[in-house]
Scaffold this active site. Structure first.
Site, PDB file in Angstrom:
ATOM      1  N   SER A 112       1.961  48.974  43.598  1.00  0.00           N
ATOM      2  CA  SER A 112       2.159  49.912  41.921  1.00  0.00           C
ATOM      3  C   SER A 112       0.769  50.600  41.662  1.00  0.00           C
ATOM      4  O   SER A 112      -0.107  50.375  41.565  1.00  0.00           O
ATOM      5  CB  SER A 112       3.947  48.470  41.351  1.00  0.00           C
ATOM      6  OG  SER A 112       3.386  48.902  40.073  1.00  0.00           O
ATOM      7  N   HIS A 113       1.288  48.910  39.497  1.00  0.00           N
ATOM      8  CA  HIS A 113       0.352  49.499  38.863  1.00  0.00           C
ATOM      9  C   HIS A 113      -1.326  48.600  39.077  1.00  0.00           C
ATOM     10  O   HIS A 113      -1.598  48.760  38.347  1.00  0.00           O
ATOM     11  CB  HIS A 113       0.980  49.199  37.751  1.00  0.00           C
ATOM     12  CG  HIS A 113       1.509  47.677  37.946  1.00  0.00           C
ATOM     13  ND1 HIS A 113       2.872  47.206  38.579  1.00  0.00           N
ATOM     14  CD2 HIS A 113       0.666  46.671  37.173  1.00  0.00           C
ATOM     15  CE1 HIS A 113       2.872  45.903  37.943  1.00  0.00           C
ATOM     16  NE2 HIS A 113       1.535  45.991  37.627  1.00  0.00           N
ATOM     17  N   ASP A 276       2.036  54.985  37.133  1.00  0.00           N
ATOM     18  CA  ASP A 276       1.374  54.622  36.946  1.00  0.00           C
ATOM     19  C   ASP A 276       1.637  54.336  39.285  1.00  0.00           C
ATOM     20  O   ASP A 276       1.015  55.964  39.203  1.00  0.00           O
ATOM     21  CB  ASP A 276       2.240  53.041  37.895  1.00  0.00           C
ATOM     22  CG  ASP A 276       3.275  52.873  38.578  1.00  0.00           C
ATOM     23  OD1 ASP A 276       3.928  54.018  38.504  1.00  0.00           O
ATOM     24  OD2 ASP A 276       3.879  52.065  38.705  1.00  0.00           O
ATOM     25  N   ASP A 278       3.044  53.960  42.067  1.00  0.00           N
ATOM     26  CA  ASP A 278       3.731  54.774  42.435  1.00  0.00           C
ATOM     27  C   ASP A 278       4.647  55.180  41.861  1.00  0.00           C
ATOM     28  O   ASP A 278       5.745  56.309  42.185  1.00  0.00           O
ATOM     29  CB  ASP A 278       4.426  53.405  43.735  1.00  0.00           C
ATOM     30  CG  ASP A 278       5.319  52.293  42.354  1.00  0.00           C
ATOM     31  OD1 ASP A 278       4.663  52.182  41.033  1.00  0.00           O
ATOM     32  OD2 ASP A 278       6.175  51.495  42.864  1.00  0.00           O
ATOM     33  N   ASP A 280       6.634  54.824  39.125  1.00  0.00           N
ATOM     34  CA  ASP A 280       8.565  54.287  38.531  1.00  0.00           C
ATOM     35  C   ASP A 280       8.308  54.647  37.590  1.00  0.00           C
ATOM     36  O   ASP A 280       8.712  53.839  36.822  1.00  0.00           O
ATOM     37  CB  ASP A 280       8.428  53.594  39.696  1.00  0.00           C
ATOM     38  CG  ASP A 280       7.163  52.466  40.150  1.00  0.00           C
ATOM     39  OD1 ASP A 280       6.836  51.938  39.251  1.00  0.00           O
ATOM     40  OD2 ASP A 280       7.977  51.039  39.853  1.00  0.00           O
ATOM     41  N   ARG A 281       6.913  54.421  36.430  1.00  0.00           N
ATOM     42  CA  ARG A 281       6.378  53.003  35.825  1.00  0.00           C
ATOM     43  C   ARG A 281       6.158  54.999  34.552  1.00  0.00           C
ATOM     44  O   ARG A 281       5.272  56.072  34.981  1.00  0.00           O
ATOM     45  CB  ARG A 281       5.283  52.581  34.863  1.00  0.00           C
ATOM     46  CG  ARG A 281       5.332  51.313  36.178  1.00  0.00           C
ATOM     47  CD  ARG A 281       4.730  49.817  35.645  1.00  0.00           C
ATOM     48  NE  ARG A 281       4.828  48.364  36.448  1.00  0.00           N
ATOM     49  CZ  ARG A 281       4.435  47.984  35.979  1.00  0.00           C
ATOM     50  NH1 ARG A 281       3.935  47.691  34.859  1.00  0.00           N
ATOM     51  NH2 ARG A 281       4.973  46.513  36.085  1.00  0.00           N
ATOM     52  N   LYS A 375      13.276  52.736  39.165  1.00  0.00           N
ATOM     53  CA  LYS A 375      12.644  53.063  37.803  1.00  0.00           C
ATOM     54  C   LYS A 375      12.219  54.316  37.817  1.00  0.00           C
ATOM     55  O   LYS A 375      12.155  54.562  38.986  1.00  0.00           O
ATOM     56  CB  LYS A 375      11.448  52.528  36.506  1.00  0.00           C
ATOM     57  CG  LYS A 375      11.060  51.926  37.485  1.00  0.00           C
ATOM     58  CD  LYS A 375      10.528  50.174  36.553  1.00  0.00           C
ATOM     59  CE  LYS A 375       9.127  49.600  37.160  1.00  0.00           C
ATOM     60  NZ  LYS A 375       9.364  48.630  37.722  1.00  0.00           N
TER      61      LYS A 375
HETATM   62  C1  G16 Z   1       8.062  45.427  38.663  1.00  0.00           C
HETATM   63  C2  G16 Z   1       9.429  45.369  38.063  1.00  0.00           C
HETATM   64  C3  G16 Z   1       9.558  45.491  37.096  1.00  0.00           C
HETATM   65  C4  G16 Z   1       9.338  43.747  36.191  1.00  0.00           C
HETATM   66  C5  G16 Z   1       7.151  44.150  36.961  1.00  0.00           C
HETATM   67  C6  G16 Z   1       6.987  43.322  36.398  1.00  0.00           C
HETATM   68  O1  G16 Z   1       7.555  46.686  38.481  1.00  0.00           O
HETATM   69  O2  G16 Z   1      10.090  46.046  39.242  1.00  0.00           O
HETATM   70  O3  G16 Z   1      11.313  45.354  37.220  1.00  0.00           O
HETATM   71  O4  G16 Z   1       8.911  44.051  35.407  1.00  0.00           O
HETATM   72  O5  G16 Z   1       6.883  44.786  37.554  1.00  0.00           O
HETATM   73  O6  G16 Z   1       7.083  41.743  37.141  1.00  0.00           O
HETATM   74  P1  G16 Z   1       6.087  40.906  36.313  1.00  0.00           P
HETATM   75  O7  G16 Z   1       6.174  40.569  35.225  1.00  0.00           O
HETATM   76  O8  G16 Z   1       7.309  39.829  37.793  1.00  0.00           O
HETATM   77  O9  G16 Z   1       4.806  40.625  37.179  1.00  0.00           O
HETATM   78  P2  G16 Z   1       6.575  47.230  39.345  1.00  0.00           P
HETATM   79  O10 G16 Z   1       6.465  49.226  39.055  1.00  0.00           O
HETATM   80  O11 G16 Z   1       5.017  46.667  39.265  1.00  0.00           O
HETATM   81  O12 G16 Z   1       7.312  47.608  40.756  1.00  0.00           O
END
Ligand code: G16
Length: 542
Positions: A112-113, A276, A278, A280-281, A375
């Protein structure tokens, strides 16, 4: 030829908030990826005869991992793997493909990010037939398999060509390479009024989309500049790079500094957005105004009916518990349900499948709807553009009107990153133990009204998730949440979520950090963050 390779369980392969995330070099170690993937196959009853979708955000090791996974799917009897060209698929596009093609599930390669590169992060996530992240029951089964694994199977064969669209064979399995953008663009065209957005852009409205050298670049170019006619160059950093150009592909005011500077300059465009690693953000910025993800969710919920895909209105909305209650106020005023779930998109899946929520969102810059089961960054940008095209007001104007109608939830998140895990865990445990005694006590001038260790009972299947964050409510409506991140790869990250409500135009400072000062002080008084961690300020403020 199928090779059966003896192996042994590898410690620490427990999926977190969103799949398994580790340092890339950990994933590259012999057998590490293979063990995890075989554990997924075992946990879902094998892949024999199944169709899987496969793709990732293009970070370092994406291409190698895709080859390994395709060969392991073939060795375990999968019928077909649908792969994005060059093994690229944004997370929402992968979710869409699974649903569109009726696939049994999919593997998404992404952290992801988190930054990418050989010395940075990598991740693997399994999504089910509904296109959404595997629910907890399955991730727990995967983890159990990793602890018992004795062998994995892989095809001994040359790499397949993932660069040329079309069908080929890998052993008996069909590998179908598809354009990663086409089906996703078609879905967006169904949901949004492209004609109205095009007219807005033709009227001189300027936008800037920062793809942060990540996977959304090709999608944003094709849709914003291609289909909608935004000026060439409106999409910046549009070519996905294995190391995301050395940055954090995390759309927030800290990591998308360039975009913030552009949007706060005298000659700023009308609308700015970023996505971000991938895809989704999302981050939304108007000229001179940053829209927090929680506020963005609330604005989208209040205005979604202006887009063709949502004219029938919303059945309900859902937010993660730490997300501000701004959307709750919209739901109450408009008469639809509002659910608060634990952090993790997987918790929205049942609500979306059951038709109980149409829109979902999180403070962590994720917003989406029932069009997929992830998302979706670009979707949020397009919904904003559709709303702007329908209302013909500025982003700042829309925010001011929203706060005047619903009141304003001042909100911020403070992150303390790479903490010593033992210290962070002790901080949480000690506060958890004191929760029952807190109501009625004073915290730096605020009186605690409620204190709970958040647990969630899924209204659809009755499953229970416990210990999902410490939630403390204060008299007057302020709220504090503390939890440890489930997506980091180094030590522990403490997240402190701060919220304070002001009805209508108010006397509070426009700067959220100033408006939230009493809640920030209460957090320190209750948790002793500085004393325990030695950190006097957060690493990231969003
Ligand atoms: C993932 C989850 C999200 C979550 C985020 C942060 O996002 O899909 O639901 O809000 O991580 O999670 P944490 O607070 O546990 O670090 P992504 O975009 O990283 O896949």
């Amino acid at each position: 030829m199928i090779r059966t390779v003896p192996t042994a369980p590898i410690d620490g392969q427990k999926p977190g908030t969103s799949g398994l995330r580790k340092k890339t070099r950990v994933f590259m170690a012999p057998g590490y990826l293979e063990n995890f993937v075989q554990s997924i196959w075992n946990a879902i009853g094998g892949v024999s005869g199944k169709t899987l979708v496969l793709g990732g955000d293009g970070r370092f090791f994406n291409d190698r991992a895709a080859q390994v996974i395709a060969k392991m799917a073939a060795a375990s009897g999968a019928a077909r793997v649908i792969v994005g060209q060059n093994a690229l698929l944004s997370t929402p596009a992968a979710s869409n493909l699974i649903r569109l093609r009726g696939a049994d599930g999919g593997i998404i390669l992404s952290a992801s990010h988190n930054p990418g590169g050989e010395a940075e992060d990598f991740g693997v996530k399994y999504n089910g037939a509904n296109g959404g992240p595997a629910p907890e029951a399955i991730t727990e089964r995967i983890f159990a398999e990793t602890r018992a694994l004795q062998e994995y199977r892989i095809l001994d064969i040359a790499d397949c060509d993932l660069a040329t669209p079309g069908e080929a064979r890998l052993g008996d399995m069909v590998v179908e390479v598809v354009d990663p953008v086409a089906d996703y663009r078609a879905l967006m065209e169904k949901l949004f009024d492209f004609k109205a957005i095009r007219a807005l852009l033709e009227s001189g409205f300027q936008l800037r989309f920062d793809a942060m050298h990540a996977v959304t670049g090709p999608y944003a170019r094709a849709i914003l500049e291609g289909a909608l006619g935004a000026a060439p160059g409106s999409v910046v950093n549009a070519v996905p790079l294995p190391d995301f150009g050395g940055g954090h592909p995390d759309p927030n005011p800290v990591w998308a500094r360039d975009l913030m500077d552009t949007m706060f300059a005298a000659d700023a465009p009308d609308f700015g957005a970023a996505s971000d690693g991938d895809g989704d953000r999302n981050m939304i910025v108007g000229r001179g105004v940053y829209v927090t993800p929680s506020d963005s969710l609330a604005v989208l919920a209040a205005n979604a009916h202006l887009a063709p895909g949502y004219t029938r209105g919303l059945t309900g909305v859902a937010r993660s518990m730490p997300t501000s209650a701004a959307v709750d106020r919209v739901a109450a005023a408009r008469g639809f349900d509002c659910f608060a779930t634990p952090t993790g998109w997987k918790f929205f899946g049942n609500l979306l499948d059951a038709g109980r929520a149409t829109l979902c969102g999180e403070e962590s810059a994720g917003t989406g709807s029932d069009h997929v089961r992830e998302k979706d960054g670009l979707w949020a940008v397009l919904l904003w553009l559709n709303i702007l095209a329908a209302r013909r007001e500025s982003v700042a104007g829309i925010m001011a009107a929203h706060w005047a109608e619903f009141g304003r939830n001042y909100y911020s998140r403070h992150d303390y990153e790479a903490l010593d895990t033992a210290i962070a865990t002790a901080l949480m445990e000690d506060l958890r133990a004191r929760l029952p005694d807190l109501p009625g006590t004073d915290a730096a001038g605020l009186t605690v009204q409620s204190a709970e260790d958040f647990a969630y009972t899924d209204p659809v299947d009755g499953s229970v998730a416990r210990a999902q964050g410490l939630q403390i409510g204060f008299e007057g409506g302020a709220r504090l949440v503390l939890r440890l991140s489930g997506t980091g790869t180094e030590g522990a990250t403490l997240r402190v979520y701060l919220e304070r409500f002001a009805p209508g135009p108010d006397g509070l400072d426009d700067d959220p950090q100033a408006a939230l000062a009493p809640v920030i002080a209460a957090a320190e008084a209750l948790a002793g963050i500085a004393a325990r961690t030695g950190r006097t300020a957060p690493d990231v403020i969003t």
